[in-house]
Design an enzyme around this catalytic site. Structure first.
Site: not given
Ligand code: NAD
Length: 292
Positions: A119, A140, A152, A190
């Site tokens: 993000s 995204h 996106e 965002n």
């Molecule tokens: P989350 O914390 O729910 O999930 C992240 C996962 O990544 C966890 O299960 C963790 O164990 C895993 N992880 C960490 N290190 C790792 C590795 N080396 N190899 C494999 N897996 C690994 O986070 P999320 O909300 O799903 O966000 C994930 C990505 O998506 C981020 O980059 C975030 O910015 C982006 N994002 C989030 C949202 C939102 O609203 N939550 C929206 C758009 C984009």
């Protein structure tokens, strides 16, 4: 280049949703996470969400079963390397993402496309540290992935046209709509949404309105489906603050300065729905109660 298989790194909130929609669209999906419990939880979440779509008659039971059969789960990152497209959706920390790409690169075919669901981290910078900045871009998704229509697509400075076209074709096959963004802090959604939420917090901070009057104003006066403070609680106040900091640091303009009241809520650990308390208190059985 046509994409047939997709590797997804990170099985959290976003990764499981991305696996769900990709498998439903017929892609061969390999989903990986460092934590086995995250993979187990992802399997349960995907099954529950697909079941819900069946009960609402959005998909058939056969489509659900076919989608589940398309998802391979593995705790070994390298198992994703044979995919045509990798979507990295791991924890939002640059060192974590960089290490993932570093480990993957030696195992990839030359034509494999690498993408990140980040993000806020620069796509150009992430791509420049791989062997293929021209085949690297931002993919995204919005949360919750199975529901939200938009993706996106973010071009890094080096991303080539063929890579962009291949990702755009994936978005179309997922039945979603792509919007193209250049690689500047917080992209489009965002960049516009977070300053609005931050301004709503300033409106509260300065006593212009109460939580209820601010949310009611934007729902009924601007036709937003959710008020900005209600939405902030849904997104997570820590996430809102982190994105405001990215805008403030990355664009060096005081108009993006995070509201001190938003900082205070985060310091208190009142992060919104996920901690049961933010601008509203969700701990009771009835309607959420404003906390100011
Ligand atoms: P989350 O914390 O729910 O999930 C992240 C996962 O990544 C966890 O299960 C963790 O164990 C895993 N992880 C960490 N290190 C790792 C590795 N080396 N190899 C494999 N897996 C690994 O986070 P999320 O909300 O799903 O966000 C994930 C990505 O998506 C981020 O980059 C975030 O910015 C982006 N994002 C989030 C949202 C939102 O609203 N939550 C929206 C758009 C984009």
């Amino acid at each position: 280049m046509e994409i047939g298989s997709i590797g997804i790194v990170g099985a959290g909130q976003m990764g499981n949703g991305i696996a769900h929609v990709c498998a439903l669209a017929g892609y061969d999906v390999t989903l990986t996470d460092v934590r086995q419990d995250a993979l187990d939880a992802a399997r349960q979440t995907i099954t529950r969400n697909l079941d819900r779509q069946v009960s609402r008659e959005k998909i058939t039971a056969d489509a659900r079963d076919a989608a589940l059969a398309k998802i391979r789960m593995t705790a070994t990152l390298i198992d994703t390397a044979s995919s045509d497209l990798i979507i990295e959706a791991a924890t939002e920390r640059e060192s974590v993402k960089q290490a993932i790409f570093e480990d993957l690169v030696p195992h990839l075919a030359p034509q494999t496309i690498l993408t990140s669901n980040t993000s806020s981290i620069s796509i150009t910078r992430l791509g420049s540290r791989t062997d293929r900045p021209q085949k690297f871009m931002g993919f995204h998704f919005m949360n919750p992935v199975p529901v939200m229509q938009l993706v996106e697509l973010i071009r890094g400075i080096a991303t080539d046209a063929e890579t962009f076209a291949a990702c755009e074709a994936v978005v179309t096959r997922l039945g979603k709509q792509a919007a193209t963004a250049e690689d500047f802090p917080a992209f489009i959604v965002n960049r516009i949404l977070m300053p609005m939420i931050n301004e709503a917090v300033y409106t509260l901070y300065e006593g212009v309105g109460t939580i209820t009057s601010i949310d009611t104003s934007m729902k009924l006066g601007a036709n937003h489906p959710m008020g900005p403070l209600e939405l902030a609680d849904f997104i997570g106040l820590d996430t809102c603050l982190a994105i405001m900091n990215v805008l403030h640091d990355g664009l060096a303009d005081t108009k993006y300065r995070p509201c001190p009241l938003l900082v205070k809520y985060v310091e208190a650990g009142w992060l919104g729905r996920k901690t049961q308390r933010g601008f509203y208190d969700y701990r009771g059985d009835g309607d959420p109660i404003p906390t100011r």
